[in-house]
Design a protein around this motif. Structure first.
Motif, PDB file in Angstrom:
ATOM      1  N   ALA A   1     -11.540  -3.510 -21.028  1.00 37.24           N
ATOM      2  CA  ALA A   1     -12.898  -3.211 -20.568  1.00 37.24           C
ATOM      3  C   ALA A   1     -12.912  -1.747 -20.167  1.00 37.24           C
ATOM      4  N   VAL A   2     -14.094  -1.156 -20.207  1.00 40.74           N
ATOM      5  CA  VAL A   2     -14.271   0.146 -19.568  1.00 40.74           C
ATOM      6  C   VAL A   2     -15.142  -0.099 -18.342  1.00 40.74           C
ATOM      7  N   VAL A   3     -14.634   0.312 -17.184  1.00 38.68           N
ATOM      8  CA  VAL A   3     -15.331   0.093 -15.923  1.00 38.68           C
ATOM      9  C   VAL A   3     -15.895   1.423 -15.415  1.00 38.68           C
ATOM     10  N   ARG A   4     -17.175   1.396 -15.061  1.00 41.53           N
ATOM     11  CA  ARG A   4     -17.785   2.543 -14.384  1.00 41.53           C
ATOM     12  C   ARG A   4     -17.468   2.407 -12.895  1.00 41.53           C
ATOM     13  N   VAL A   5     -16.814   3.405 -12.339  1.00 42.75           N
ATOM     14  CA  VAL A   5     -16.346   3.301 -10.956  1.00 42.75           C
ATOM     15  C   VAL A   5     -17.510   3.548  -9.987  1.00 42.75           C
ATOM     16  N   VAL A   6     -17.677   2.621  -9.056  1.00 38.90           N
ATOM     17  CA  VAL A   6     -18.688   2.770  -8.002  1.00 38.90           C
ATOM     18  C   VAL A   6     -18.054   3.455  -6.788  1.00 38.90           C
ATOM     19  N   ASN A   7     -16.967   2.884  -6.322  1.00 37.21           N
ATOM     20  CA  ASN A   7     -16.222   3.461  -5.189  1.00 37.21           C
ATOM     21  C   ASN A   7     -14.735   3.472  -5.521  1.00 37.21           C
ATOM     22  N   ALA A   8     -14.068   4.510  -5.082  1.00 32.82           N
ATOM     23  CA  ALA A   8     -12.604   4.558  -5.150  1.00 32.82           C
ATOM     24  C   ALA A   8     -12.112   4.987  -3.770  1.00 32.82           C
ATOM     25  N   ALA A   9     -10.836   4.780  -3.528  1.00 27.43           N
ATOM     26  CA  ALA A   9     -10.266   5.202  -2.249  1.00 27.43           C
ATOM     27  C   ALA A   9      -9.030   6.055  -2.515  1.00 27.43           C
ATOM     28  N   ILE A  10      -8.674   6.828  -1.502  1.00 28.05           N
ATOM     29  CA  ILE A  10      -7.406   7.560  -1.531  1.00 28.05           C
ATOM     30  C   ILE A  10      -6.426   6.756  -0.691  1.00 28.05           C
TER      31      ILE A  10
ATOM     32  N   ALA B   1     -12.403   4.865 -23.828  1.00 30.78           N
ATOM     33  CA  ALA B   1     -13.069   3.965 -24.776  1.00 30.78           C
ATOM     34  C   ALA B   1     -12.204   2.720 -24.927  1.00 30.78           C
ATOM     35  N   LEU B   2     -12.807   1.631 -25.385  1.00 31.08           N
ATOM     36  CA  LEU B   2     -12.032   0.420 -25.651  1.00 31.08           C
ATOM     37  C   LEU B   2     -10.988   0.731 -26.705  1.00 31.08           C
ATOM     38  N   GLN B   3      -9.744   0.312 -26.451  1.00 29.29           N
ATOM     39  CA  GLN B   3      -8.684   0.504 -27.447  1.00 29.29           C
ATOM     40  C   GLN B   3      -8.248  -0.824 -28.045  1.00 29.29           C
ATOM     41  N   ARG B   4      -8.366  -1.871 -27.238  1.00 31.60           N
ATOM     42  CA  ARG B   4      -7.988  -3.210 -27.694  1.00 31.60           C
ATOM     43  C   ARG B   4      -9.103  -4.176 -27.333  1.00 31.60           C
ATOM     44  N   PRO B   5      -9.220  -5.297 -28.031  1.00 33.36           N
ATOM     45  CA  PRO B   5     -10.311  -6.235 -27.742  1.00 33.36           C
ATOM     46  C   PRO B   5     -10.200  -6.897 -26.364  1.00 33.36           C
ATOM     47  N   THR B   6      -9.034  -6.747 -25.710  1.00 30.83           N
ATOM     48  CA  THR B   6      -8.864  -7.306 -24.361  1.00 30.83           C
ATOM     49  C   THR B   6      -9.169  -6.273 -23.269  1.00 30.83           C
TER      50      THR B   6
ATOM     51  N   PHE C   1     -15.241 -11.693 -18.287  1.00 33.94           N
ATOM     52  CA  PHE C   1     -16.125 -10.613 -17.844  1.00 33.94           C
ATOM     53  C   PHE C   1     -16.994 -10.114 -18.990  1.00 33.94           C
ATOM     54  N   LYS C   2     -18.180  -9.646 -18.609  1.00 32.79           N
ATOM     55  CA  LYS C   2     -19.107  -9.082 -19.592  1.00 32.79           C
ATOM     56  C   LYS C   2     -19.739  -7.829 -18.997  1.00 32.79           C
ATOM     57  N   ARG C   3     -20.403  -7.085 -19.830  1.00 39.83           N
ATOM     58  CA  ARG C   3     -21.078  -5.867 -19.377  1.00 39.83           C
ATOM     59  C   ARG C   3     -21.983  -6.186 -18.180  1.00 39.83           C
TER      60      ARG C   3
ATOM     61  N   GLU D   1     -18.336  -1.493 -20.652  1.00 42.81           N
ATOM     62  CA  GLU D   1     -18.108  -1.979 -22.022  1.00 42.81           C
ATOM     63  C   GLU D   1     -17.067  -3.082 -21.941  1.00 42.81           C
ATOM     64  N   ALA D   2     -17.319  -4.181 -22.633  1.00 42.44           N
ATOM     65  CA  ALA D   2     -16.380  -5.311 -22.623  1.00 42.44           C
ATOM     66  C   ALA D   2     -15.831  -5.509 -24.030  1.00 42.44           C
TER      67      ALA D   2
END
Ligand SMILES: [Zn+2]
Length: 349
Positions: free
Chosen positions: A28-37, A21-26, A76-78, A68-69
């Motif tokens: 963002a929470v990003v939904r991950v589309v792709n990640a790599a190893i 969750a957002l902890q500070r106003p700066t 950046f925005k949602r 979430e922004a």
């Protein structure tokens, strides 16, 4: 949410962890589309990096969508599609202003005990304005280009950093040591800079074939005891630029042995067990040692332009696609070198 969790050597599990969750106003929470190893994820996996505790989150290469922004975000925005460099940074301190984002006074790295890892469904991103870079829609919605964008978060930008630090320019002679993803991406970067001669040193046939496709002009078996002498002979004294992309004592020594007088060795492989340099050789031949940890944020926009234009295809190093649940299999495949690099398909754009 689900995320990969480190439990010990060769023990990565995908399990339920707290939703960020957002902890500070700066933030963002990003939904991950792709990640790599990453190859560097293998150090804790193999038990070589011993500072990892069970329960640590893992993964530092990801792209996704801002879910979430924080209230203070200006860039950046949602809904924005973003790439996250492998470290976060405020982009306001003196080190950030000098371009060394990896040394940000308030920055840090993904994963571990305190931060979300990239190999998971969501990541809380501190200093989102200072950390994230935008991904153009045309890249995000093209599967191949999206894979290339993912490599800009680490391996492509890291390989490029090696070439930048080694002083690669048009006409340069270059040797890249290591046929992992970073080494292969360094070849893309050297080729992109119109280097005249690019030696690829490795010992895995399929990878060296890719090196050739990326622009290597000469393939050298790194296990050949005469490898160094062959390069010195072929270049009448050695190459001007070496990019060392492994991080072992043997590869560092090999690198120093093939730099021509006045040249530079840049090392971008995370060093493990490297304790000496041949100082006398460096001294006598005026060889510079440069590195190192790549401030990838500095390169993402420039390299993204080449991805948009289809000039580079570093996504080709991602040779295995798996769902998030397959992450443990991905580590296994990279550990036994049956694949170069793993792309995790976590959510839709
Ligand atoms: Zn900073």
């Amino acid at each position: 949410m689900k995320a990969a969790v480190y439990h010990g050597p060769r023990d990565i599990r995908v399990e339920t962890v707290p939703d960020p969750a957002l902890q500070r106003p700066t933030d963002a929470v990003v939904r991950v589309v792709n990640a790599a190893i990453c190859g560097s994820d293998l150090w804790p996996y193999r038990g070589i990096a011993t500072n990892w505790t069970a329960g640590s989150r893992i993964g530092h290469e990801f792209i996704g969508v801002v879910e979430e922004a924080g209230a203070d975000l200006r860039t950046f925005k949602r809904g924005d599609i973003v790439a996250a460099p492998f470290s976060y940074s405020d982009n306001t301190c003196d080190y950030c202003h000098a371009g060394i984002y990896t040394s940000c006074r308030h920055g840090g790295f993904w994963g571990g005990a305190d931060e979300d890892g990239g190999q998971g469904q969501f990541v809380r991103v501190p200093f989102a304005d200072g950390t994230l870079r935008p991904i153009p829609a045309a890249v995000a919605h093209d599967e191949k280009k999206r894979a290339s964008a993912l490599t800009l978060t680490d391996v492509m930008s890291t390989g490029h950093h090696g070439c930048v630090r080694a002083g690669v320019k048009a006409g340069s002679s270059v040797a890249v040591i290591g046929d992992g993803a970073v080494g292969l991406c360094a070849i893309i970067s050297a080729h992109r800079s119109n280097a005249a001669r690019i030696f690829a040193l490795g010992h895995h046939a399929a990878r060296l074939e890719l090196a050739r496709a990326f622009g290597a002009t000469d393939i050298v078996d790194s296990k050949d005891p005469d490898a160094a002498q062959k390069i010195i002979d072929a270049t009448d004294g050695g190459v001007a630029c070496v990019v060392e992309a492994v991080g072992s004592q043997a590869t560092m020594d090999l690198g120093v042995s093939i730099v021509r007088p006045g040249g530079t060795l840049a090392y971008v492989g995370v060093p493990y067990g490297v304790s000496t340099f041949n100082a006398r050789k460096l001294f006598s031949d005026n060889i510079s040692i440069a590195g190192a940890l790549a401030p990838t944020r500095a390169y993402i926009d420039e390299l993204m332009t080449d991805v948009v234009l289809g000039k580079i295809d570093p996504g080709a190093v991602l040779t295995l696609r798996l769902p998030l649940e397959g992450t443990p299999d991905g580590y296994k495949a990279m550990d036994d070198r049956s694949t170069i690099k793993v792309l995790l398909e976590i959510s839709a754009v």
